[in-house]
Design an enzyme around this catalytic site. Structure first.
Site, PDB file in Angstrom:
ATOM      1  N   HIS A 182       0.825  -1.211   0.000  1.00  0.00           N
ATOM      2  CA  HIS A 182       0.000   0.000   0.000  1.00  0.00           C
ATOM      3  C   HIS A 182       0.861   1.264   0.000  1.00  0.00           C
ATOM      4  CE1 HIS A 182      -4.133  -1.795   1.149  1.00  0.00           C
ATOM      5  NE2 HIS A 182      -3.404  -2.709   0.539  1.00  0.00           N
ATOM      6  N   ASP A 183       2.037   1.197   0.636  1.00  0.00           N
ATOM      7  CA  ASP A 183       2.938   2.349   0.604  1.00  0.00           C
ATOM      8  C   ASP A 183       3.538   2.505  -0.798  1.00  0.00           C
ATOM      9  OD1 ASP A 183       4.287   4.555   1.773  1.00  0.00           O
ATOM     10  OD2 ASP A 183       6.120   3.357   1.930  1.00  0.00           O
TER      11      ASP A 183
ATOM     12  N   GLY B 192       6.006   6.759  -4.237  1.00  0.00           N
ATOM     13  CA  GLY B 192       6.242   5.319  -4.206  1.00  0.00           C
ATOM     14  C   GLY B 192       6.540   4.734  -2.835  1.00  0.00           C
TER      15      GLY B 192
ATOM     16  N   ASP C  29       7.915   5.169  -0.138  1.00  0.00           N
ATOM     17  CA  ASP C  29       8.481   6.375   0.464  1.00  0.00           C
ATOM     18  C   ASP C  29       8.058   6.596   1.908  1.00  0.00           C
ATOM     19  OD1 ASP C  29       5.818   6.911   0.176  1.00  0.00           O
ATOM     20  OD2 ASP C  29       6.056   8.678  -1.109  1.00  0.00           O
TER      21      ASP C  29
ATOM     22  N   SER D 278       5.194   7.212   3.003  1.00  0.00           N
ATOM     23  CA  SER D 278       4.123   8.214   3.144  1.00  0.00           C
ATOM     24  C   SER D 278       2.918   7.669   3.905  1.00  0.00           C
ATOM     25  CB  SER D 278       3.682   8.734   1.774  1.00  0.00           C
ATOM     26  OG  SER D 278       3.022   7.725   1.035  1.00  0.00           O
TER      27      SER D 278
ATOM     28  N   HIS E 183      -1.342 -13.163  -1.452  1.00  0.00           N
ATOM     29  CA  HIS E 183      -2.650 -13.566  -0.927  1.00  0.00           C
ATOM     30  C   HIS E 183      -2.690 -15.049  -0.565  1.00  0.00           C
ATOM     31  CE1 HIS E 183      -5.250  -9.900  -2.358  1.00  0.00           C
ATOM     32  NE2 HIS E 183      -4.275  -9.561  -1.543  1.00  0.00           N
TER      33      HIS E 183
ATOM     34  N   ASP F 254       2.406 -21.142  -0.525  1.00  0.00           N
ATOM     35  CA  ASP F 254       2.309 -22.247  -1.476  1.00  0.00           C
ATOM     36  C   ASP F 254       1.340 -21.867  -2.598  1.00  0.00           C
ATOM     37  OD1 ASP F 254      -0.176 -22.311  -0.326  1.00  0.00           O
ATOM     38  OD2 ASP F 254      -0.003 -24.343   0.486  1.00  0.00           O
TER      39      ASP F 254
HETATM   40  C1  HEM Z   1      -3.758  -5.826  -6.791  1.00  0.00           C
HETATM   41  C2  HEM Z   1      -4.861  -5.866  -6.166  1.00  0.00           C
HETATM   42  C3  HEM Z   1      -5.074  -6.149  -4.705  1.00  0.00           C
HETATM   43  C4  HEM Z   1      -6.260  -6.011  -4.076  1.00  0.00           C
HETATM   44  C5  HEM Z   1      -7.574  -5.546  -4.693  1.00  0.00           C
HETATM   45  C6  HEM Z   1      -6.068  -6.410  -2.698  1.00  0.00           C
HETATM   46  C7  HEM Z   1      -7.052  -6.397  -1.740  1.00  0.00           C
HETATM   47  C8  HEM Z   1      -6.928  -6.906  -0.456  1.00  0.00           C
HETATM   48  C9  HEM Z   1      -7.974  -6.913   0.532  1.00  0.00           C
HETATM   49  C10 HEM Z   1      -9.389  -6.372   0.336  1.00  0.00           C
HETATM   50  C11 HEM Z   1      -7.488  -7.496   1.641  1.00  0.00           C
HETATM   51  C12 HEM Z   1      -8.222  -7.738   2.945  1.00  0.00           C
HETATM   52  C13 HEM Z   1      -8.029  -6.603   3.895  1.00  0.00           C
HETATM   53  C14 HEM Z   1      -8.856  -6.805   5.147  1.00  0.00           C
HETATM   54  O1  HEM Z   1     -10.086  -6.793   5.049  1.00  0.00           O
HETATM   55  O2  HEM Z   1      -8.279  -7.037   6.224  1.00  0.00           O
HETATM   56  C15 HEM Z   1      -6.115  -7.852   1.366  1.00  0.00           C
HETATM   57  C16 HEM Z   1      -5.283  -8.456   2.260  1.00  0.00           C
HETATM   58  C17 HEM Z   1      -3.943  -8.629   2.042  1.00  0.00           C
HETATM   59  N1  HEM Z   1      -3.215  -8.252   0.926  1.00  0.00           N
HETATM   60 FE1  HEM Z   1      -3.990  -7.592  -0.820  1.00  0.00          FE
HETATM   61  N2  HEM Z   1      -4.762  -6.780  -2.530  1.00  0.00           N
HETATM   62  C18 HEM Z   1      -4.100  -6.629  -3.714  1.00  0.00           C
HETATM   63  C19 HEM Z   1      -2.746  -6.842  -3.924  1.00  0.00           C
HETATM   64  C20 HEM Z   1      -1.849  -7.178  -2.932  1.00  0.00           C
HETATM   65  C21 HEM Z   1      -0.405  -7.157  -3.091  1.00  0.00           C
HETATM   66  C22 HEM Z   1       0.312  -6.792  -4.375  1.00  0.00           C
HETATM   67  C23 HEM Z   1       0.124  -7.524  -1.881  1.00  0.00           C
HETATM   68  C24 HEM Z   1       1.563  -7.661  -1.461  1.00  0.00           C
HETATM   69  C25 HEM Z   1       2.586  -7.754  -2.260  1.00  0.00           C
HETATM   70  C26 HEM Z   1      -0.985  -7.790  -0.986  1.00  0.00           C
HETATM   71  C27 HEM Z   1      -0.860  -8.254   0.302  1.00  0.00           C
HETATM   72  C28 HEM Z   1      -1.905  -8.543   1.142  1.00  0.00           C
HETATM   73  C29 HEM Z   1      -1.745  -9.184   2.431  1.00  0.00           C
HETATM   74  C30 HEM Z   1      -0.463  -9.717   3.027  1.00  0.00           C
HETATM   75  C31 HEM Z   1      -3.018  -9.213   3.014  1.00  0.00           C
HETATM   76  C32 HEM Z   1      -3.396  -9.781   4.376  1.00  0.00           C
HETATM   77  C33 HEM Z   1      -3.227  -8.767   5.451  1.00  0.00           C
HETATM   78  C34 HEM Z   1      -3.477  -9.358   6.820  1.00  0.00           C
HETATM   79  O3  HEM Z   1      -3.870 -10.520   6.930  1.00  0.00           O
HETATM   80  O4  HEM Z   1      -3.254  -8.631   7.782  1.00  0.00           O
HETATM   81  N3  HEM Z   1      -2.148  -7.545  -1.655  1.00  0.00           N
HETATM   82  N4  HEM Z   1      -5.791  -7.467   0.078  1.00  0.00           N
END
Ligand code: HEM
Ligand SMILES: *[C@@H]1O[C@H](CO)[C@@H](O)[C@H](O)[C@H]1NC(C)=O
Ligand SMILES: *[C@@H]1O[C@H](CO)[C@@H](O)[C@H](O)[C@H]1NC(C)=O
Length: 364
Positions: free
Chosen positions: A77-78, A92, A94, A96, A203, A228
């Site tokens: 997100h950062d 980017g 950064d 922020s 994910h 995995d």
């Molecule tokens: C590209 C489109 C993406 C969307 C739409 C998206 C959306 C989401 C959403 C809605 C959640 C759940 C948040 C919550 O309700 O707690 C989530 C969790 C998460 N996302 Fe994504 N995400 C995306 C890409 C990424 C990327 C690129 C990464 C890391 C490189 C990432 C890492 C994570 C992680 C680690 C969690 C779990 C956080 C936790 O369990 O505390 N996501 N994401």
């Protein structure tokens, strides 16, 4: 021969001839001021006190759990607060998101990031002066990743410049957006469709606290503590309304009770642009881990000048290992290849079905 390639070839020779004392050919490490750690570049010494502190007091012994997940999500997100075309979209990776937390954490897409802020802020405060906020966020994510079995050694470069402006609302993709909208936003930030699919390996070690207001820690696959390929397979299975799901914004019908499926993951798994990239990861641990490692490095450097950074990858601890049995993808109980919603025309590998009755996945 250029000096760097000479050093590299000497180091390779030493490695292949099994030279035990390679000190004469591999560049000497500098002893750090702490008197116990050493690093090829003295600048990397600054990371050891940070590493020791977050290992003991921020991650503790939680393994590939909440802290590892939260630090990874906030690193994305950062970093994505950036555009190759619009300087007002942020700078980017950064820092922020924390430097301007009051503003950025109010954005809809950053719901839940406050947990990461509360986790990391005391350590950022304690170590400021020795590490930028931007570097801390990416360093913490890299260290957290090492706890998730299946990850390939994450690289880490030091030297990000902290933000002077916040990222505006709208840079972070949302789960209810179309595949096309998400891919366009990622491309605007500098990440290709292949990078996006690769990065979504994250994910496989993730879940949602805020998508379904009635449930927290709902995993995106049946193995949220393992990096995995199950995530890439389970997102392709036919969903079932009666198991819960799709009644919330950004949520789709889930195939397995206790699992949450994001609409964005559902769409990217089936979109003509990404379906074959997605499916290629199924039961291909080596591809998934390598592609993620490469795209993660790209993500961690968005908006920053890599040429001015110092390679401190050697400071990142060794990664947890995934066993061969754990690397084998499988259909969840009762599922077979008939339940796969395929849009990629390439064949899916033959996979075993885990024996037993339909599962219910526990929350994280
Ligand atoms: C590209 C489109 C993406 C969307 C739409 C998206 C959306 C989401 C959403 C809605 C959640 C759940 C948040 C919550 O309700 O707690 C989530 C969790 C998460 N996302 Fe994504 N995400 C995306 C890409 C990424 C990327 C690129 C990464 C890391 C490189 C990432 C890492 C994570 C992680 C680690 C969690 C779990 C956080 C936790 O369990 O505390 N996501 N994401
Ligand atoms: C920052 O680095 C200096 C020099 O290495 C060290 O003496 C100091 O303890 C570090 N600060 C923290 C909070 O670790
Ligand atoms: C959906 O799940 C319910 C509850 O477990 C089950 O009774 C039903 O047979 C499932 N439907 C399909 C099409 O799998």
């Amino acid at each position: 021969m250029a000096w760097t390639s000479l050093v590299a070839s000497l180091a390779l020779t030493a490695a292949f001839s099994g030279v035990a004392n390679a000190a004469a050919t591999i560049p000497a490490k500098h002893l750090c001021p702490d008197g116990k750690n050493s690093a090829s570049n003295p600048k990397c010494c600054a990371l050891f006190p940070v590493l020791e502190d977050i290992q003991a007091n921020m991650f503790g012994d939680s393994g590939c759990g909440d802290a590892a997940h939260a630090t990874l999500r906030v690193a994305f997100h950062d970093a994505i607060g950036f555009s190759q075309h619009n300087p007002k979209s942020g700078t980017g990776a950064d820092g922020s998101i924390f430097i301007f937390a009051e503003q950025e954490l109010s954005y809809d897409a950053n719901l839940g990031i406050a947990d990461a802020f509360n986790l990391e802020a005391p350590f950022i405060e304690k170590h400021k002066g020795n590490i930028s906020v931007a570097d801390f966020i990416q360093f913490a994510a890299a260290v957290g990743l090492t706890k998730c079995p299946g990850v390939l050694q994450p690289p880490f470069h030091l030297g990000r410049v902290d933000a002077k402006i916040p990222a505006p609302d709208g840079t972070v993709p949302e789960p209810f957006q179309s595949a096309q909208t998400i891919l366009e936003r990622m491309a605007d930030g500098g990440l290709t469709a292949a990078d996006t699919v690769a990065l979504l390996a994250s994910h496989s070690i993730a879940g949602a606290d805020d998508v379904d207001p009635d449930a927290t820690g709902v995993p995106f696959d049946s193995t949220p503590a393992l990096f995995d390929t199950q995530f890439y397979l389970e997102t392709l299975l036919v969903g079932n309304k009666t198991l819960g799901g799709s009644q919330n914004k950004g949520e789709e019908d889930t195939p397995i009770k206790g699992e949450l499926r994001l609409q964005s993951d559902f769409e990217l798994a089936r979109d003509p642009v990404t379906a074959c990239l997605w499916q290629a990861n199924v039961n291909n641990q080596a591809l998934m881990a390598f592609a993620f490692q490469q795209s993660f490095f790209k993500m961690q450097s968005l908006g920053q000048n890599v040429a001015k950074m110092t390679d401190c990858s050697e400071v990142i601890p060794a990664v947890a290992k995934l066993s061969a049995a754990q690397a084998q993808a499988f259909f969840p109980p009762t599922f077979t290849s008939k339940d796969v919603q395929k849009t990629c025309i390439l064949p899916l590998p033959h996979l075993p079905t885990k024996p037993g009755p339909a599962e219910s996945i526990p929350s994280m």
